[in-house]
Design an enzyme around this catalytic site. Structure first.
Site, PDB file in Angstrom:
ATOM      1  N   ASP A 172       0.888  -1.258  -0.047  1.00  0.00           N
ATOM      2  CA  ASP A 172      -0.013   0.030   0.001  1.00  0.00           C
ATOM      3  C   ASP A 172       0.952   1.191  -0.042  1.00  0.00           C
ATOM      4  O   ASP A 172       1.825   1.297   0.543  1.00  0.00           O
ATOM      5  CB  ASP A 172      -0.925   0.027   1.260  1.00  0.00           C
ATOM      6  CG  ASP A 172      -1.880  -1.057   1.255  1.00  0.00           C
ATOM      7  OD1 ASP A 172      -2.623  -1.137   0.102  1.00  0.00           O
ATOM      8  OD2 ASP A 172      -2.321  -1.617   2.348  1.00  0.00           O
TER       9      ASP A 172
ATOM     10  N   ASP B  48      -7.034  -1.524  -4.176  1.00  0.00           N
ATOM     11  CA  ASP B  48      -8.055  -1.214  -2.942  1.00  0.00           C
ATOM     12  C   ASP B  48      -9.145  -0.281  -3.920  1.00  0.00           C
ATOM     13  O   ASP B  48     -10.314  -0.348  -3.620  1.00  0.00           O
ATOM     14  CB  ASP B  48      -7.309  -0.587  -1.941  1.00  0.00           C
ATOM     15  CG  ASP B  48      -6.527  -1.345  -1.287  1.00  0.00           C
ATOM     16  OD1 ASP B  48      -6.931  -2.611  -1.307  1.00  0.00           O
ATOM     17  OD2 ASP B  48      -5.509  -1.101  -0.597  1.00  0.00           O
TER      18      ASP B  48
END
Length: 172
Positions: free
Chosen positions: A134, A152
């Protein structure tokens, strides 16, 4: 009545009218997600840079998420990561079967393509680096959102599309 029975019997759980669109979207999602992650990790070298301020509300930072959303069900072991990969594969297969068994429509195909592509993109990370990579950190007025990635965003966009579709109903 026989015609209706023949239509049901001829349905495929692996390929339908909307499968090509969903497949194109999921492959594009995986490609963009993995290209972004490759660039951030292997070209830009975000790990060595730490937190990089882009705007007053957006930073780039590397976080390896060994769990699922919001770091739930953290799995530090390789076996735990494999279990999460297996879950993503099963969920993706279930969504693919749903798309192809239902009557579906364009929005459903795009939405499920985004969700499946995002799930597979994150599963690839688990196999490659032992967790999900991330990078995007949004924050404002002392509130920091969780750090996320392109996969995401695709998953959230797909869920929003499915929710919209569910509220539209059968009348369209």
């Amino acid at each position: 009545m026989a015609d209706s029975g023949q239509r049901i019997a001829s349905r495929s759980v692996v390929w339908s009218r909307w499968a090509p669109l969903a497949l194109a979207i999921l492959l594009a999602t995986i490609a963009v997600d993995q290209a972004h992650k490759f660039w951030m990790l292997d070209v830009y070298g975000i790990e060595a840079k730490g937190r990089v301020e882009v705007t007053p509300f957006l930073d780039l930072v590397f976080v390896k998420n060994i769990g699922v959303s919001y770091s739930l069900f953290n799995q530090e072991s390789a076996e735990g990561q494999y279990l999460l990969v297996a879950f993503a594969a099963l969920a993706s297969a279930g969504l693919w079967f749903w798309l192809n068994w239902s009557r579906g429509n364009r929005l459903m195909a795009v939405s499920l393509g985004l969700i499946i592509g995002g799930a597979i993109g994150n599963a690839i990370d688990r196999l490659r680096i032992g967790g999900v990579a991330d990078f995007i950190s949004l924050h404002a007025f002392g509130f920091h959102w969780y750090v996320f990635n392109v996969a995401d965003v695709a998953i959230v966009a797909g869920v929003i599309g499915l929710l919209y579709e569910s509220f539209r109903g059968e009348s369209h």
